[in-house]
Design an enzyme around this catalytic site. Sequence first.
Site, PDB file in Angstrom:
ATOM      1  N   TYR A   1       3.617  -0.835  -3.528  1.00 36.84           N
ATOM      2  CA  TYR A   1       2.254  -0.834  -4.056  1.00 36.84           C
ATOM      3  C   TYR A   1       1.464   0.334  -3.471  1.00 36.84           C
ATOM      4  CZ  TYR A   1      -2.095  -3.099  -5.703  1.00 36.84           C
ATOM      5  OH  TYR A   1      -3.289  -3.409  -6.332  1.00 36.84           O
ATOM      6  N   SER A   2       1.979   1.544  -3.714  1.00 41.56           N
ATOM      7  CA  SER A   2       1.315   2.765  -3.266  1.00 41.56           C
ATOM      8  C   SER A   2       1.832   3.911  -4.121  1.00 41.56           C
ATOM      9  CB  SER A   2       1.583   3.026  -1.771  1.00 41.56           C
ATOM     10  OG  SER A   2       2.973   3.016  -1.492  1.00 41.56           O
TER      11      SER A   2
ATOM     12  N   GLY B   1       7.593  -4.744   1.918  1.00 38.97           N
ATOM     13  CA  GLY B   1       8.742  -4.315   2.695  1.00 38.97           C
ATOM     14  C   GLY B   1       9.534  -3.141   2.156  1.00 38.97           C
TER      15      GLY B   1
ATOM     16  N   THR C   1       1.682  -7.020   8.624  1.00 37.58           N
ATOM     17  CA  THR C   1       0.814  -7.256   7.469  1.00 37.58           C
ATOM     18  C   THR C   1      -0.172  -8.356   7.824  1.00 37.58           C
ATOM     19  OG1 THR C   1       0.754  -7.856   5.116  1.00 37.58           O
ATOM     20  CG2 THR C   1       2.378  -8.983   6.479  1.00 37.58           C
TER      21      THR C   1
ATOM     22  N   LYS D   1      -0.184 -13.375   4.152  1.00 38.53           N
ATOM     23  CA  LYS D   1       0.785 -14.449   4.402  1.00 38.53           C
ATOM     24  C   LYS D   1       1.902 -14.427   3.355  1.00 38.53           C
ATOM     25  CE  LYS D   1      -2.754 -17.365   6.555  1.00 38.53           C
ATOM     26  NZ  LYS D   1      -3.572 -18.603   6.424  1.00 38.53           N
TER      27      LYS D   1
ATOM     28  N   GLN E   1       3.099 -11.791   1.698  1.00 38.56           N
ATOM     29  CA  GLN E   1       3.999 -10.678   1.986  1.00 38.56           C
ATOM     30  C   GLN E   1       4.860 -10.969   3.211  1.00 38.56           C
ATOM     31  OE1 GLN E   1       1.269  -7.372   2.313  1.00 38.56           O
ATOM     32  NE2 GLN E   1       1.342  -6.935   0.107  1.00 38.56           N
TER      33      GLN E   1
ATOM     34  N   CYS F   1      -8.642   3.671 -12.171  1.00 40.95           N
ATOM     35  CA  CYS F   1      -8.219   4.500 -11.041  1.00 40.95           C
ATOM     36  C   CYS F   1      -7.333   5.652 -11.513  1.00 40.95           C
ATOM     37  CB  CYS F   1      -7.487   3.657 -10.010  1.00 40.95           C
ATOM     38  SG  CYS F   1      -8.583   2.637  -8.998  1.00 40.95           S
TER      39      CYS F   1
END
Length: 419
Positions: free
Chosen positions: A139-140, A182, A200, A203, A205, A373
Amino acid sequence: MNPLASLVQKKLDAIPVAVRLQMPDGQWLGPKDAQVEFVAKTNVALKNLAAGDIGKVGEDYVEGRVEINSSMRNLMAAATAMLPGNPVDAARQGAFTALIGRLVSVWRHSIERDAQQIEFHYDLSDDFYALWLDPRRVYSCAYYRDPGMSLDQAQEAKLDHICRKLRLKTGERFVDIGAGWGGLLLWAAENYGVDATGITLSKNQHAYVNKLIEQKGLSGRVRMELLDYRKLDTNEPFDKIASVGMFEHVGRAQLSQYFSRLRELLAPGGLVMNHGITAGGVDNAQLGHGMGDFIEKYIFPGGELVHIGHVLTDMANGGLESIDVENLRPHYARTLWAWSDALEANLDDAKEILSSERGQKALRAYRLYLAGCAAGFENGWIALYQVLGAHLPQSGRADELDHPDDLSYPWRRDYMYGA
């Protein structure tokens, strides 16, 4: 035609894609075959459209005061044209406003509040994120080393790009701060043989990654902890540190202390990679015309952006030397459009997963957030930088360009891009 309708009609006529609008009284403006269709249910929503206050229009959509029928790409073309000015310029802060913002930043970034804000975003639903992220759930920003790469390939290229910049070696102690689901943690462990720790505040993740670690037989060499970065033990420093998509949650008032903490966690001769979103303007902490307020309310509470110039200053104040800086802004635009397209293709499944009232609002917010975005990165309103840092040198060396074995970083980029 009433004055407000006349104002709206002029706004629609100036937009490069065909737009149709239904007024609260049922009157239609614009062609029937329009690419974008708005249905304004209240006069306030209509005024927000007329003013080009995109953040408030987004809020009206999330709360059901406006309906939108359009592809996300056409919608963003219309929304960009509706803006009354550059959202970067609209959010510039004066000295007093900046001071107040700094005080607010200090207040809202306690360990407890940060945990609550991370939970709000990342614990929405693992199944929802899985619909539009790649299989590793990275997620990046991806790294499109080859323009023809798929999202999956570009995310793997990004993970390897970071590992190569950090020059990871077998047996090194590596920590991923804000490790998400991860992706980087496991890539580094499986491909570079490091002893890897991820942390992190989510919870969901935490549970997900620990299950993966066990399934892959990596227990003992890889671990995922539910922990704030401020609670990591500085008595056991790491050889290499990565922080990916995390420092936006730190708060601009805490950035110098954040980088100082990374320096304390970094062993002598080690390297730290900070990968995160930055502001497009030097003096603004978010985007104007309500766009930053929308993200604060519905997506990332507590998120704060700073210009890359401030990032480098805060790194220096924290005792780190910036030794490589790379702007991945176009890569993030493509990444976000890939996420947006995937979500649009799976809307029925998303509606089923997020079936509660809160979930349906979140889905509408994410549709606008991902596409918005993407447009923001395309227009340079925001950017994405990878900054590689190291301890400030303690004494001068005459041989730093000669690549001796004891240097943590070779002062040429050949190692990064060579075969």
